[in-house]
Scaffold this active site. Structure first.
Site, short mmCIF file in Angstrom:
data_model
loop_
_atom_site.label_atom_id
_atom_site.label_comp_id
_atom_site.label_asym_id
_atom_site.label_seq_id
_atom_site.Cartn_x
_atom_site.Cartn_y
_atom_site.Cartn_z
N HIS A 1 0.86 -1.18 0.00
CA HIS A 1 0.00 0.00 0.00
C HIS A 1 0.91 1.24 0.00
O HIS A 1 2.00 1.20 0.57
CB HIS A 1 -0.84 -0.06 1.27
CG HIS A 1 -1.93 0.96 1.36
ND1 HIS A 1 -1.71 2.27 1.72
CD2 HIS A 1 -3.26 0.86 1.14
CE1 HIS A 1 -2.85 2.92 1.74
NE2 HIS A 1 -3.81 2.10 1.39
N ASP B 1 3.38 -3.89 8.21
CA ASP B 1 2.10 -3.22 7.97
C ASP B 1 1.01 -4.24 8.25
O ASP B 1 0.79 -5.16 7.46
CB ASP B 1 2.07 -2.72 6.52
CG ASP B 1 0.70 -2.16 6.14
OD1 ASP B 1 -0.26 -2.32 6.91
OD2 ASP B 1 0.61 -1.58 5.04
N GLN C 1 -4.18 -5.06 7.18
CA GLN C 1 -5.12 -6.09 6.74
C GLN C 1 -4.97 -7.39 7.53
O GLN C 1 -5.83 -8.26 7.43
CB GLN C 1 -4.92 -6.39 5.24
CG GLN C 1 -5.19 -5.22 4.32
CD GLN C 1 -6.64 -4.75 4.32
OE1 GLN C 1 -7.55 -5.43 4.78
NE2 GLN C 1 -6.87 -3.55 3.82
N LYS D 1 -10.45 -0.68 10.64
CA LYS D 1 -10.57 -1.92 9.84
C LYS D 1 -10.86 -3.13 10.72
O LYS D 1 -10.98 -4.26 10.23
CB LYS D 1 -9.29 -2.16 9.04
CG LYS D 1 -9.04 -1.12 7.95
CD LYS D 1 -7.90 -1.55 7.06
CE LYS D 1 -7.23 -0.39 6.33
NZ LYS D 1 -7.99 0.10 5.18
N CYS E 1 -4.70 2.14 -3.74
CA CYS E 1 -3.47 2.76 -3.19
C CYS E 1 -2.27 1.84 -3.39
O CYS E 1 -1.37 1.78 -2.53
CB CYS E 1 -3.63 3.12 -1.72
SG CYS E 1 -4.99 4.22 -1.40
N1 7TS Z 1 -1.72 -0.71 4.55
C1 7TS Z 1 -2.58 -1.55 3.97
C2 7TS Z 1 -2.15 -2.92 3.59
C3 7TS Z 1 -3.90 -1.13 3.75
O1 7TS Z 1 -4.76 -1.97 3.18
C4 7TS Z 1 -4.28 0.18 4.12
C5 7TS Z 1 -5.64 0.73 3.84
C6 7TS Z 1 -3.34 1.00 4.75
C7 7TS Z 1 -2.06 0.52 4.93
C8 7TS Z 1 -3.66 2.37 5.23
O2 7TS Z 1 -4.55 2.34 6.30
P1 7TS Z 1 -5.17 3.68 6.90
O3 7TS Z 1 -6.15 3.21 7.90
O4 7TS Z 1 -4.06 4.46 7.49
O5 7TS Z 1 -5.81 4.39 5.74
N2 7TS Z 1 -6.27 0.10 2.76
C9 7TS Z 1 -7.39 0.48 2.14
C10 7TS Z 1 -7.96 -0.28 1.13
O6 7TS Z 1 -7.50 -1.34 0.70
N3 7TS Z 1 -9.05 0.34 0.69
O7 7TS Z 1 -9.22 1.47 1.38
C11 7TS Z 1 -8.18 1.57 2.29
#
Ligand code: 7TS
Length: 407
Positions: free
Chosen positions: A123, A200, A203, A226, A364
């Site tokens: 990401h 990271d 997920q 999430k 992303c």
């Molecule tokens: N890393 C991964 C693997 C992710 O899927 C996401 C968000 C992030 C980092 C960033 O997370 P945040 O909470 O700081 O935004 N992924 C997604 C997605 O797959 N669709 O919308 C957000």
């Protein structure tokens, strides 16, 4: 609270609503998960009964707010198997946690010629902070290549991780490919050359049992939203020695030990990283989410989500004209796919007309889209409140989309 997988859907008020005259099928939990009543009520109860600032005042409400906030830290620490609650730093989310490590740890420790290793499936939040810190310090960013099925190529990892490597940053579960990455094996390679392992967990933590000691990570970042918690709250876990050698990012209230006109010294970890009034209600909600997920059981949730991901992959792959991405199994509870000749945004729009919420786009992960040689994909993602009937609706929506576009 129901606290069983089979009946948990009724704990989520939003899942009772309709979209365009159809019962909502929510297949976008990888973007953000829905919230159970227990979380909504915990946040409401906090504001109605105990709202006050934390760590500052001695009145009853302030004591209660502080106990709730610190109690949430303890719940999160137990949830991920941290040795001490102080290793849990509250952040806004995964993005902020990874940026903290890049700016607070990497900017201080990297020098020209050092190497940072990541992968093409990351990401942007686990890529751009490393691009930037490499630019600032003169370090070099290198990539572990992927095997054709979208898994990490361990031979490539063994070649790329070497004596110059100072930091390895990898997601535990890809938000596009669904790949479950061999973090423990990569962490071992990283530690063998004296590098720091950053994971990271955006997920993985919501969907898998997480034990930071077994993972072998030095840092783990994840997002509350999430995992059934509120938006705007997340966690950066780090080994105490690593957190102690990290610079603060936010200077200001509550992150100091002593301040004079000209200088300041820092509070102990984690306060050092939590400058300013934190997201107290968010932490309370995250604590409630941890309680909720724990009551249902992360082992059961992990098995459930994987089963749905693997089933959806097989069912979508068997529809003529559908391309699915990533390994068939094992995989996490999400599937990225495309319909031949139909733009993923059009796919998502027809799905929405049928009450099925999915995401379309590059997720992303533009370098991964380049690797897959596509501009974007559709993606269905599952969580504890989904079941096989939702996959039936997903496949029906695919058929409806093909009909709509005359296929
Ligand atoms: N890393 C991964 C693997 C992710 O899927 C996401 C968000 C992030 C980092 C960033 O997370 P945040 O909470 O700081 O935004 N992924 C997604 C997605 O797959 N669709 O919308 C957000």
């Amino acid at each position: 609270m129901t606290a069983t997988l089979a009946s948990c859907k009724r704990d989520f008020p939003i899942l009772g609503r309709e979209v365009h005259g159809h019962p909502l099928v929510y297949l976008d939990s990888a973007a953000t998960a829905q919230k159970p009543r227990a979380v909504l009520e915990a946040v409401r109860r906090y504001y109605e009964q105990s709202n006050a600032n934390v760590h500052r005042s001695v009145h009853t409400l302030a004591d209660e707010a502080t106990a709730l906030y610190e109690g949430a830290r303890q719940k999160v620490a137990a949830f991920i198997g941290a040795e001490r609650p102080e290793e849990v730093v509250f952040t806004r989310g995964t993005t902020e946690g990874l940026n903290f490590v890049a700016r607070g740890w990497a900017a201080r420790h990297l020098k020209p010629g050092d190497e940072v290793v990541t992968s093409p499936m990351e990401h942007h939040s686990n890529l751009i902070p490393w691009q930037q810190v490499c630019r600032q310090t003169g370090a070099r960013l290198r990539f572990i290549e992927l095997s054709p099925d979208g898994t990490i190529d361990l031979q490539s990892a063994a070649r790329v991780i070497g004596p110059k490597t100072r930091l390895v940053a990898l997601s535990a579960l890809s938000n596009v490919l669904g790949t479950i990455n061999p973090i423990a094996a990569i962490a071992e390679m990283a530690h063998a050359v004296g590098a720091v392992m950053v994971v990271d967990g955006a997920q993985s933590v919501p969907h898998q049992v997480t034990r930071v000691q077994e993972l072998g990570a030095d840092f783990l970042a994840f997002s509350g939203h999430k995992m059934c918690g509120p938006t705007g709250i997340g966690v950066l876990w780090g080994r105490m020695e690593r957190l102690e050698e990290m610079d603060p990012i936010l200077y200001g209230g509550e992150m100091i030990a002593y301040v004079s006109r000209d200088a300041a010294t820092w509070a102990a970890v984690p306060a050092k990283f939590e400058g300013g009034t934190p997201n107290i209600a968010g932490a309370v909600g995250l604590g409630a989410a941890v309680d909720y997920l724990t009551a249902i059981g992360m082992e059961a949730i992990e098995a459930h989500d994987r089963r749905l991901g693997e089933l959806a992959y097989r069912r979508l792959a068997s529809v003529p004209g559908v391309t699915v991405y990533g390994p068939p199994a094992p995989r996490g509870g999400l599937v990225a796919f495309n319909l031949a000749g139909i733009h993923p945004h059009d796919v998502a729009q027809v799905f929405d007309a049928h009450g099925v919420a999915i995401r379309a786009g590059h997720h992303c992960c533009q370098p991964l889209m380049q690797w897959l040689d596509v501009g974007s994909t559709a993606r269905a993602s599952f969580y504890l409140y989904n079941d096989e009937s939702d996959i039936d609706r997903l496949v029906e929506a695919v058929e409806a989309t093909k009909r709509y576009f005359g296929q």
